[in-house]
Every structure is written in structure tokens, then in C-alpha cells.
Design an enzyme around this catalytic site. Sequence first.
Site, PDB file in Angstrom:
ATOM      1  N   LYS A 274       0.843  -1.202   0.000  1.00 39.75           N
ATOM      2  CA  LYS A 274       0.000   0.000   0.000  1.00 39.75           C
ATOM      3  C   LYS A 274       0.873   1.243   0.000  1.00 39.75           C
ATOM      4  O   LYS A 274       1.985   1.223   0.526  1.00 39.75           O
ATOM      5  CB  LYS A 274      -0.850   0.026   1.282  1.00 39.75           C
ATOM      6  N   ARG A 348     -10.394 -11.491   1.798  1.00 43.21           N
ATOM      7  CA  ARG A 348     -11.233 -12.572   1.251  1.00 43.21           C
ATOM      8  C   ARG A 348     -10.517 -13.916   1.322  1.00 43.21           C
ATOM      9  O   ARG A 348     -11.153 -14.957   1.406  1.00 43.21           O
ATOM     10  CB  ARG A 348     -11.672 -12.202  -0.170  1.00 43.21           C
TER      11      ARG A 348
HETATM   12  N1  BES Z   1      -8.195  -3.711   4.404  1.00 43.48           N
HETATM   13  C1  BES Z   1      -8.362  -3.254   3.076  1.00 43.48           C
HETATM   14  C2  BES Z   1      -9.660  -2.477   2.863  1.00 43.48           C
HETATM   15  C3  BES Z   1      -9.773  -1.171   3.588  1.00 43.48           C
HETATM   16  C4  BES Z   1      -9.374   0.009   2.996  1.00 43.48           C
HETATM   17  C5  BES Z   1     -10.317  -1.121   4.843  1.00 43.48           C
HETATM   18  C6  BES Z   1      -9.495   1.205   3.663  1.00 43.48           C
HETATM   19  C7  BES Z   1     -10.456   0.082   5.520  1.00 43.48           C
HETATM   20  C8  BES Z   1     -10.046   1.245   4.944  1.00 43.48           C
HETATM   21  C9  BES Z   1      -8.357  -4.434   2.116  1.00 43.48           C
HETATM   22  O1  BES Z   1      -7.565  -5.505   2.505  1.00 43.48           O
HETATM   23  C10 BES Z   1      -7.823  -3.953   0.831  1.00 43.48           C
HETATM   24  O2  BES Z   1      -6.686  -3.624   0.766  1.00 43.48           O
HETATM   25  N2  BES Z   1      -8.667  -3.917  -0.189  1.00 43.48           N
HETATM   26  C11 BES Z   1      -8.300  -3.465  -1.466  1.00 43.48           C
HETATM   27  C12 BES Z   1      -8.838  -4.443  -2.472  1.00 43.48           C
HETATM   28  C13 BES Z   1      -8.272  -4.283  -3.840  1.00 43.48           C
HETATM   29  C14 BES Z   1      -6.810  -4.654  -3.861  1.00 43.48           C
HETATM   30  C15 BES Z   1      -9.038  -5.184  -4.785  1.00 43.48           C
HETATM   31  C16 BES Z   1      -8.903  -2.082  -1.661  1.00 43.48           C
HETATM   32  O3  BES Z   1      -9.982  -1.810  -1.139  1.00 43.48           O
HETATM   33  O4  BES Z   1      -8.259  -1.273  -2.312  1.00 43.48           O
HETATM   34 MN    MN Z   2      -5.571  -5.313   1.879  1.00 46.77          MN
END
Ligand code: BES
Ligand code: MN
Length: 496
Positions: A274, A348
Site C-alpha cells: 500500500k 477474502r
Molecule cells: N483492508 C483493506 C480495505 C480497507 C481500505 C479497509 C481502507 C479500511 C479502509 C483491504 O484488505 C484492501 O486492501 N482492499 C483493497 C482491495 C483491492 C486490492 C481489490 C482495496 O480496497 O483497495
Molecule cells: Mn488489503
Amino acid sequence: MNISFADHKLPRAGILLLTQPKGTAFRGRAAEIDKKTGGALKRAAKAADFQGEKGSFVELMAPKGVSAARVALVGLGDPGELTGLEAEGLGGKIAARFEKGPDKDLTLWLDEAKGLKLEMDELAARIGLGLKLRSYRFDKYKTKQKENGKPKLAKAVIMSDATAKARRTFGELSKVADGTIIARDLVNEPSNILHPVEFAARIKANAPEGLKVEVLGEKQMEKLGMGALLGVGQGSRRESQLVVMRWDGGKKGEAPVAFIGKGVCFDTGGISLKPPAGMEDMKGDMGGAACVTGLMHTLASRKAKVNAVGVVGLVENMPDGNAQRPGDIVTSMSGQTIEVINTDAEGRLVLCDALWYTQDRFKPKFMIDLATLTGAIMVALGQEYAGIFSNNDELSDQLFNVGEREGEKVWRLPMGPAFDKMIDSKFADMKNVGGRFAGSITAAQFLGRFVNDVPWVHIDIAGTAMSSPATDINTSWGSGYGVRLLDRLVAEHYEG
Ligand code: BES
Ligand code: MN
Ligand code: ZN
């Protein structure tokens, strides 16, 4: 804050707070106190143009005729319209108004109000609940907090003509608040402290009487074939854990209701790292697991007449020499294979094995999973509604209705074959991302592939579990969202 209930009695010190319905003359206890102060209360109300609007205040300092340091009024609005949730909000507003002190004690006098919709015990208990939830603080790491920054108000006594009943009602509501507070504490805790092993240990150490806790480590999960969950944790120095909580308060042998939580104790994104801005928020990526933990605590402590299981998958998603790579293919416990396109779509992967395990082992009546799963859910719904996804209309409707009443709202989004296509993979049975569009739905659709015939709801709480806007009853970063919602669902539809 210490919250108690008693019969009416003049306090010797602190704040004496009285309620006043909207637009009516002073009656009963307000008139009595006004008289003692030689009419000063009425004059203060007039000077401040206080009309009894819901949640408005007027305050009188050191008045003659009473020994309380302050006498204040809080407006009830129209008593015929005041709901339980609004009464909680009032409790929250009262805490906010007086917490800075200097008084440590507050006495709230509740009077009969004409046309009051709520029962007196309910009004008293709900105000107490609001006081309790609003006064929650997570300041254990603040060693230099200045004396004048700390809240002073420490004790609230709620006085009414329904003392015993109010105490009982509050006692019940309090157990739900305790579960919410457990969830808040877990979400607020930083990830250097609350890693998967520590999380599991805390569940075990803090389990209320009658809650059975089992902890599975990596060896056991390998034996079960949980390749998807283990793949997420393999870049971490901390061991992944699967914790199973069981509360058997229902009929012997009856199928349990099941709650499954995403417990990513920190989500760096893994090799699909990230960006740095805001990454610290990913300490809260175990909000689903926190909710399940708080909920199981509440169900056990109020001895709910239900068989319930809570399963949380606890991992840390780290980049490392041993971390999984984009393109890796893992085999889930169900036997289905997954191509990991993006290691940041890890929730997931954790949930699919936890769901399969729960369904396989417990043959539950229904499964509800909670997860801070996608940023996209905030794009769709903002931070007041959690998104729900389901194969079952009845369970979805029950959740929707309970959510409206408890103030933990949900909104259903669609699922279906059109979204299924988006997660088909060239190399495996499916891939873990579906592209830019419908990100929250493709995540749900992925989970749906691990659910057989059992009624199931997935709740995406990425917007509601943490960093959501403050409310009258919550100013904490971790909100504890979901505990009330699911406790009420069980209480109204699945007990007895
Ligand atoms: N934990 C994150 C989602 C999230 C983002 C929770 C901001 C709370 C605040 C999740 O694991 C994630 O990174 N999701 C990605 C999915 C994508 C890679 C398909 C996202 O939401 O960008
Ligand atoms: Mn994630
Ligand atoms: Zn995540």
C-alpha cells in the site's frame, strides 16, 4: 464513568440536572427546584432563551437555596416523540457537556413528562447507556496528558420513580455496551502490541464464564488445508491463528448461529504494498474479528438462549522474503484454487477458509461474516451504512430492520452471475480481484463461492468500524460497530 440509579434525593454537591419537555411551563421537580432558587432557574432559562429543545442546555452556577454547585436543565424535545436511540444521544450529549468538570458528580433527575413515549426505566437506562458509550476513552498510551485535559466527571446518578427497573434495564443494555467497548479497545490497539498471537491470547484470557475458546495454530491449519489463509500470513514473523469461540446457551444439539470475522492485525498490502499515506489505519483491519469477539462476550455474559459460534482468522499481511507473490496460486480448504493477483486483496483469502471451516464443522443455521474488506464500500455508501451482501432475503431484511432501530445501519448491494465472471481466472478456479468496477461486490461474490446452502450475509464494515465520523455516543476511532446490530438480531429472532 460510574453510572448508578437511585430514588429522588437532593444531591449535596456536583451538578443537579433536570429534564424539561419542549415548550411547556416548569412543572413537578423543575418547579420545585426553581422555587428553592427563588425563581433563578426560570430567569436563567428565559435569559438563555431555553425552550426545552431536544439536547439543549441551560446552566445556573452556584444558585442560592440548593447545595449543588450547579443546577442545569436539559431539553427533552417532544416527549411523545423521544425514541430510545435519541435518549441514548441525550446521555451522550450530557457526558459531552459536563465531562470537563470541574464537578466530578452529576445527578440527573428524571420527572414524569406528559405524553412520554418511553417507559421511565427505558428512558433512564438509555440515557445511562449513552453516558457510558460516550465517556469511553482510549488513552492508555498518553503518559503526558495534562491534568486539565482529562475528563473530570466520574459519577452519574440517575434518579427516577423507577429505580429498580431502571437498574435492571441498564444492566442488560450494559452487557451490549461492554461488548462494544471490547471491540473498540481491540480496534484502537496498535499492531506492535496486538498481533495475531496476542489477539488470540486476549480472547482466551478475557473469556466470560461459559464461553469455550479454542486456538488453532499454523500446524493445525495446514492439516486442515487452509492454504488461502496461511498464504496471507506467510510473510509475517507472527504466527497466524484461528480462534473458535462457542457459546451453548440454546437447546442441546440445535444448529448454532455463526459469526466469522476478518482479523488482519495489520495490512501493509503485502508485496502489492500500500502507499504510505494513511497506512497506519490498517491497524484496524481486524475490525470484523473485534466485533465477533465483543459479540460473543455479550452473548455469553447475558446468557443468551442460543447456540452461537464465533470464528476469527487472525493474520498479519506483511511483505517479506517469504511473503506470497502476485501470481501465486493457493489451494483453499474447500479444494478450490485461487490465483492471487493482488496480495492486498487478502481479507477474502482469510475469510474463505474461515467460512468453509465454520460451515463444514458446525453446520450452522446461518453465517454472518464481518470484514473491513474494501475501500470501495466507502465510495459506494459512505461511512454511516455498512454494505451487506447475501444469498438470503429474510436474513438481510432482519438485519436491515434491526440496524435502523439500533443505529447501526446496513444497506444491501446486489450479487449475481454477472459479477462472478469478473473473478474467473486464466490459471486457477478464481482470482482474488475483479478489476476496478464493483470492487465491494466482486469481493462478496468471491466469498459466496465458499458458501453452500446455508443462509449467509457478508457485512463490509471498512467504512463503519473505524475512523467514521463521531456521533453523540461515540468519539472513539474504533467504533465497535456491529456488536449491537448482531446482538439485537439474535435477541429478536434467534433466541428461545
Ligand atoms: N483492508 C483493506 C480495505 C480497507 C481500505 C479497509 C481502507 C479500511 C479502509 C483491504 O484488505 C484492501 O486492501 N482492499 C483493497 C482491495 C483491492 C486490492 C481489490 C482495496 O480496497 O483497495
Ligand atoms: Mn488489503
Ligand atoms: Zn485488508
